[in-house]
Design an enzyme around this catalytic site. Sequence first.
Site, PDB file in Angstrom:
ATOM      1  N   ARG A 225       0.864  -1.171   0.000  1.00  0.00           N
ATOM      2  CA  ARG A 225       0.000   0.000   0.000  1.00  0.00           C
ATOM      3  C   ARG A 225       0.904   1.225   0.000  1.00  0.00           C
ATOM      4  NH1 ARG A 225      -3.589  -2.718  -1.493  1.00  0.00           N
ATOM      5  NH2 ARG A 225      -5.547  -3.218  -0.461  1.00  0.00           N
ATOM      6  N   GLU A 254      -3.731   7.468  -4.390  1.00  0.00           N
ATOM      7  CA  GLU A 254      -4.178   6.933  -5.688  1.00  0.00           C
ATOM      8  C   GLU A 254      -5.540   7.518  -6.053  1.00  0.00           C
ATOM      9  OE1 GLU A 254      -4.088   2.668  -5.364  1.00  0.00           O
ATOM     10  OE2 GLU A 254      -1.978   2.685  -4.760  1.00  0.00           O
ATOM     11  N   HIS A 272      -1.513   0.337  -9.871  1.00  0.00           N
ATOM     12  CA  HIS A 272      -2.130  -0.632  -8.952  1.00  0.00           C
ATOM     13  C   HIS A 272      -2.784  -1.799  -9.719  1.00  0.00           C
ATOM     14  CE1 HIS A 272      -3.875  -1.005  -4.637  1.00  0.00           C
ATOM     15  NE2 HIS A 272      -3.791  -2.206  -5.196  1.00  0.00           N
TER      16      HIS A 272
END
Length: 321
Positions: A225, A254, A272
Amino acid sequence: MPRPMPPKVVEALETGVNLVKLWEAADPEAELSRVAGDVGALAVGGHVRVDGPYMERFPRLQLVSSFGVGYDAIDAAWAGGRGLVVTNTPGVLDDEVADTAMGLVLATVRQFPAAERHLRAGRWIDGAFPLSHTLRGRTLGILGLGRIGKAVAHRAEAFGLAIAYHGRRPQEGVGYRYCSSAVALAEACDILVVITPGGADTRHLVDAAVLKALGPSGILINVARGSVVDEAALIAALQSKTILGAGLDVFSEEPEVPQALLDLDHVVLLPHVGSASHHTRDAMGQLVVDNILSWRDGRPPLTPVAETPWRGSYGAPSGSR
Ligand code: NAP
Ligand code: 8YV
């Protein structure tokens, strides 16, 4: 379902339960107020924030079924304290994410994206792409040797890499070298792969001190993360060449990616996509659906998270929260 999910998940849930597609309502907030009292389960994407005040809006809520193994966007401790069950999608994505991690390792160390940019820009005619760094004789450090971390280690062994790891404790039956801190792991390795959960416990686990310990020939790979790495410290370390390079699948905010990272040539950036294949996203979606169908039928959840272990029922009777 507050936000859109993969079509196969939507279709299966439309068949299996009375599904409210909140995002389709002309006024989602008004629709939420209208249906909240009847909602027993939520199906959510892995990045949809589900905090205590949000769950509290559903007095009959018993289950939150989340699409993804990481559930740092959900306040699972709050849910566990009230007898609710939260489920995630562990196991079915390990190989895909480990493939992504190794892809990032190779792309970053061997500079394949930069080499491709050299070719596409027509620069090969003028001269060969410069020689790259190598995996030969290198040690890979794994920060978070869990399900995915072990799948990374398995692949790294096949590449001939030595392996070290750090977690909160050494693991029994694991032959890789254990390091007692993130700094010690960074000192011991050349390539540091971060694959812990996100959330408060791991926030900025990789900070300026860890990056300094990784050193000028070190490479950071983050598939965990964005919150696990201090992004400002990472940018500073890349700009000052405190470390050699980075391969990142995840970011602090993000889908925003800092311009300072985009401006650097010795980083490889992915949006991602760790688990983002048809095969693996289908398997994750099926688990989301199966957890909800189990709840519908009064059966135990298939994959409850640690904070909400199965205690024989789906929580407190309605109205008692
Ligand atoms: P897992 O099996 O629970 O493994 C997590 C590992 O992290 C464990 O080995 C744990 O070891 C370690 N850990 C936890 N807290 C730590 C801490 N404070 N300090 C150091 N180590 C710590 O989880 P997983 O299934 O492998 O998934 C890991 C994470 O990958 C997910 O939570 C998610 O955030 C991320 N992920 C990203 C993508 C992507 O698309 N990029 C896809 C899937 C998953 P100890 O308990 O021994 O400390
Ligand atoms: C997905 C992930 O991007 O499983 C996780 O923790 O980060 C990824 O697999 C995400 O969950 C999709 O919503």
